[in-house]
Structure formats: C-alpha cells, structure tokens
Design a protein around this motif. Structure first.
Motif, PDB file in Angstrom:
ATOM      1  N   LYS A 127       0.815  -1.208   0.000  1.00  0.00           N
ATOM      2  CA  LYS A 127       0.000   0.000   0.000  1.00  0.00           C
ATOM      3  C   LYS A 127       0.854   1.265   0.000  1.00  0.00           C
ATOM      4  O   LYS A 127       0.508   2.233  -0.669  1.00  0.00           O
ATOM      5  CB  LYS A 127      -0.946  -0.002   1.203  1.00  0.00           C
ATOM      6  N   SER A 128       1.957   1.271   0.736  1.00  0.00           N
ATOM      7  CA  SER A 128       2.743   2.499   0.873  1.00  0.00           C
ATOM      8  C   SER A 128       3.308   2.990  -0.454  1.00  0.00           C
ATOM      9  O   SER A 128       3.405   4.192  -0.675  1.00  0.00           O
ATOM     10  CB  SER A 128       3.874   2.314   1.890  1.00  0.00           C
ATOM     11  N   ASP A 129       3.679   2.069  -1.342  1.00  0.00           N
ATOM     12  CA  ASP A 129       4.181   2.523  -2.647  1.00  0.00           C
ATOM     13  C   ASP A 129       3.187   2.282  -3.773  1.00  0.00           C
ATOM     14  O   ASP A 129       3.515   2.435  -4.940  1.00  0.00           O
ATOM     15  CB  ASP A 129       5.560   1.938  -2.965  1.00  0.00           C
ATOM     16  N   GLU A 142     -17.186  -1.105   7.999  1.00  0.00           N
ATOM     17  CA  GLU A 142     -17.827  -0.723   6.750  1.00  0.00           C
ATOM     18  C   GLU A 142     -17.880   0.794   6.614  1.00  0.00           C
ATOM     19  O   GLU A 142     -18.198   1.502   7.577  1.00  0.00           O
ATOM     20  CB  GLU A 142     -19.245  -1.293   6.733  1.00  0.00           C
ATOM     21  N   GLY A 143     -17.501   1.284   5.440  1.00  0.00           N
ATOM     22  CA  GLY A 143     -17.585   2.711   5.162  1.00  0.00           C
ATOM     23  C   GLY A 143     -16.383   3.533   5.571  1.00  0.00           C
ATOM     24  O   GLY A 143     -16.375   4.743   5.371  1.00  0.00           O
ATOM     25  N   ASP A 144     -15.326   2.896   6.123  1.00  0.00           N
ATOM     26  CA  ASP A 144     -14.177   3.689   6.557  1.00  0.00           C
ATOM     27  C   ASP A 144     -13.236   4.078   5.410  1.00  0.00           C
ATOM     28  O   ASP A 144     -12.303   4.853   5.597  1.00  0.00           O
ATOM     29  CB  ASP A 144     -13.411   3.009   7.695  1.00  0.00           C
ATOM     30  N   GLY A 145     -13.483   3.537   4.206  1.00  0.00           N
ATOM     31  CA  GLY A 145     -12.686   3.917   3.037  1.00  0.00           C
ATOM     32  C   GLY A 145     -11.282   3.360   3.013  1.00  0.00           C
ATOM     33  O   GLY A 145     -10.468   3.758   2.181  1.00  0.00           O
ATOM     34  N   ARG A 146     -10.991   2.430   3.909  1.00  0.00           N
ATOM     35  CA  ARG A 146      -9.645   1.856   3.969  1.00  0.00           C
ATOM     36  C   ARG A 146      -9.584   0.541   3.203  1.00  0.00           C
ATOM     37  O   ARG A 146     -10.567  -0.180   3.083  1.00  0.00           O
ATOM     38  CB  ARG A 146      -9.235   1.609   5.410  1.00  0.00           C
ATOM     39  N   THR A 147      -8.381   0.233   2.733  1.00  0.00           N
ATOM     40  CA  THR A 147      -8.094  -1.048   2.091  1.00  0.00           C
ATOM     41  C   THR A 147      -7.549  -1.978   3.177  1.00  0.00           C
ATOM     42  O   THR A 147      -6.683  -1.565   3.958  1.00  0.00           O
ATOM     43  CB  THR A 147      -7.067  -0.862   0.959  1.00  0.00           C
ATOM     44  N   GLY A 170      -3.779   2.669   7.013  1.00  0.00           N
ATOM     45  CA  GLY A 170      -4.374   1.848   8.056  1.00  0.00           C
ATOM     46  C   GLY A 170      -5.208   0.710   7.508  1.00  0.00           C
ATOM     47  O   GLY A 170      -5.606   0.695   6.348  1.00  0.00           O
ATOM     48  N   HIS A 171      -5.441  -0.258   8.365  1.00  0.00           N
ATOM     49  CA  HIS A 171      -6.201  -1.463   8.029  1.00  0.00           C
ATOM     50  C   HIS A 171      -7.697  -1.168   8.074  1.00  0.00           C
ATOM     51  O   HIS A 171      -8.178  -0.463   8.969  1.00  0.00           O
ATOM     52  CB  HIS A 171      -5.853  -2.567   9.027  1.00  0.00           C
ATOM     53  N   ALA A 203     -13.765   2.456  -2.424  1.00  0.00           N
ATOM     54  CA  ALA A 203     -14.319   2.372  -1.063  1.00  0.00           C
ATOM     55  C   ALA A 203     -13.509   1.393  -0.205  1.00  0.00           C
ATOM     56  O   ALA A 203     -13.921   1.062   0.907  1.00  0.00           O
ATOM     57  CB  ALA A 203     -15.777   1.951  -1.126  1.00  0.00           C
ATOM     58  N   GLY A 204     -12.361   0.937  -0.703  1.00  0.00           N
ATOM     59  CA  GLY A 204     -11.514   0.000   0.030  1.00  0.00           C
ATOM     60  C   GLY A 204     -10.900  -1.054  -0.873  1.00  0.00           C
ATOM     61  O   GLY A 204     -10.110  -1.887  -0.434  1.00  0.00           O
ATOM     62  N   CYS A 205     -11.259  -1.031  -2.143  1.00  0.00           N
ATOM     63  CA  CYS A 205     -10.747  -2.004  -3.112  1.00  0.00           C
ATOM     64  C   CYS A 205      -9.368  -1.592  -3.630  1.00  0.00           C
ATOM     65  O   CYS A 205      -8.850  -0.532  -3.294  1.00  0.00           O
ATOM     66  CB  CYS A 205     -11.705  -2.115  -4.297  1.00  0.00           C
TER      67      CYS A 205
END
Length: 166
Positions: free
Chosen positions: A39-41, A71-76, A66-67, A139-141
């Motif tokens: 994720k970082s790069d 639902e809905g937090d927008g994180r991967t 972040g992990h 949305a996290g994908c």
C-alpha cells in the motif's frame, strides 16, 4: 462466385475483429502463486514463487492509511486474504474478490458494534473512470486500469493468496 468469396472474407474479418475486442484474455504462462500489494508505494505484484511476473501501480481506498476496520471507513484491508470469486460483469470492467472479512476482521468490528464491511475486490476503472481517476478513489478495493485487470483476471485463480502490506 465472386460475391460469395467476398462475403466469406468480409465475415471472417468481422469475426476476427470481434474476437480482438473481448475483455477476456487467455494466459498460458507460469502459475501465479501469490499476489502482493504494498500500500505504501501503491504497487501490486503477481508472483510465481519468488519471480515477479507482472507489476502494476494501484489505487486504494479513499482513506489509504491503516487497516480496514469497519464498513464505510474507506480503507483497504491489510493482511493475508485469498481470491475467493470472480466477477466478469463488474461495474468496474472485471474484478476478482478477496476473502475480506476474515474471522479476525469480523471479531474486531463486532467489539465496536459495527459491520466489518465486505465486497473488497481487485478491479478495473470501468466507465466511471475511463479517462482517469484520482489516485485513491475506491471504497476500500484495489484498482488498476481496465487493460491491467484483464491481465490479472486471466492470471489469478480462486484460492490464490493475496498479501496486503501497509
């Protein structure tokens, strides 16, 4: 006779053109034994054992650090998941699903009284972002171009491990 020959040649040309427009590729190379996403790069690697077969720039959830927790937090998500389904009719061209949430993800979200979410995929851009997309827009994908998802879709199989690093 000349008209028949012309018709056959025209029909053959049209059929070959139609075949070239398919969104499905055939892959006959080495098996993809693992997918690694850093994720970082913003990079994804399709590996055969230790050998990198393909590497792609990726887009992540709109809150990429972040992990994924709810639902809905927008994180991967981060961690080890598996390809668990394929969607040839995705709104984002093609997609392969990840086994998120796993039991630990469900348990953590439950302690907060929330749903962990789901439907995390590696997918293309689809019609919405055909002319380009912001860097992190899902949305996290994990997002790649439509051409790249055709490669990924043809190369990975259900059960392939996916390691998502921070």
């Amino acid at each position: 006779m000349r008209m028949i020959r012309f018709g056959v040649i025209l029909l053959t040309g049209l059929l070959l053109t139609a075949c070239g427009q398919s969104k499905f590729y055939n892959y006959r190379g080495p098996e993809v034994t693992q997918v690694v996403i850093n994720k970082s790069d913003r990079r994804m690697y399709l590996l055969h054992n230790e050998e990198v077969l393909k590497a792609y720039d990726v887009g992540l959830g709109f809150a990429p650090v972040g992990h994924k927790q709810v639902e809905g937090d927008g994180r991967t998500p981060e961690g080890i998941y598996y390809i668990d389904r394929r969607n040839p009719n995705s709104a984002f061209h093609l997609s392969v699903g990840l086994s998120y949430p796993n039991p630990q993800d469900r348990a953590f979200a439950s302690t907060m009284g929330k749903s962990p979410g789901g439907d995390i995929f590696i997918h293309g851009q689809g019609q919405t972002y055909k002319k380009g997309a912001p860097r992190d827009w899902t949305a996290g994908c994990i997002a790649v171009t439509d051409k790249q998802i055709r490669d990924v879709y043809s190369m990975v199989r259900e059960g392939t491990p996916v390691v998502i690093n921070p």
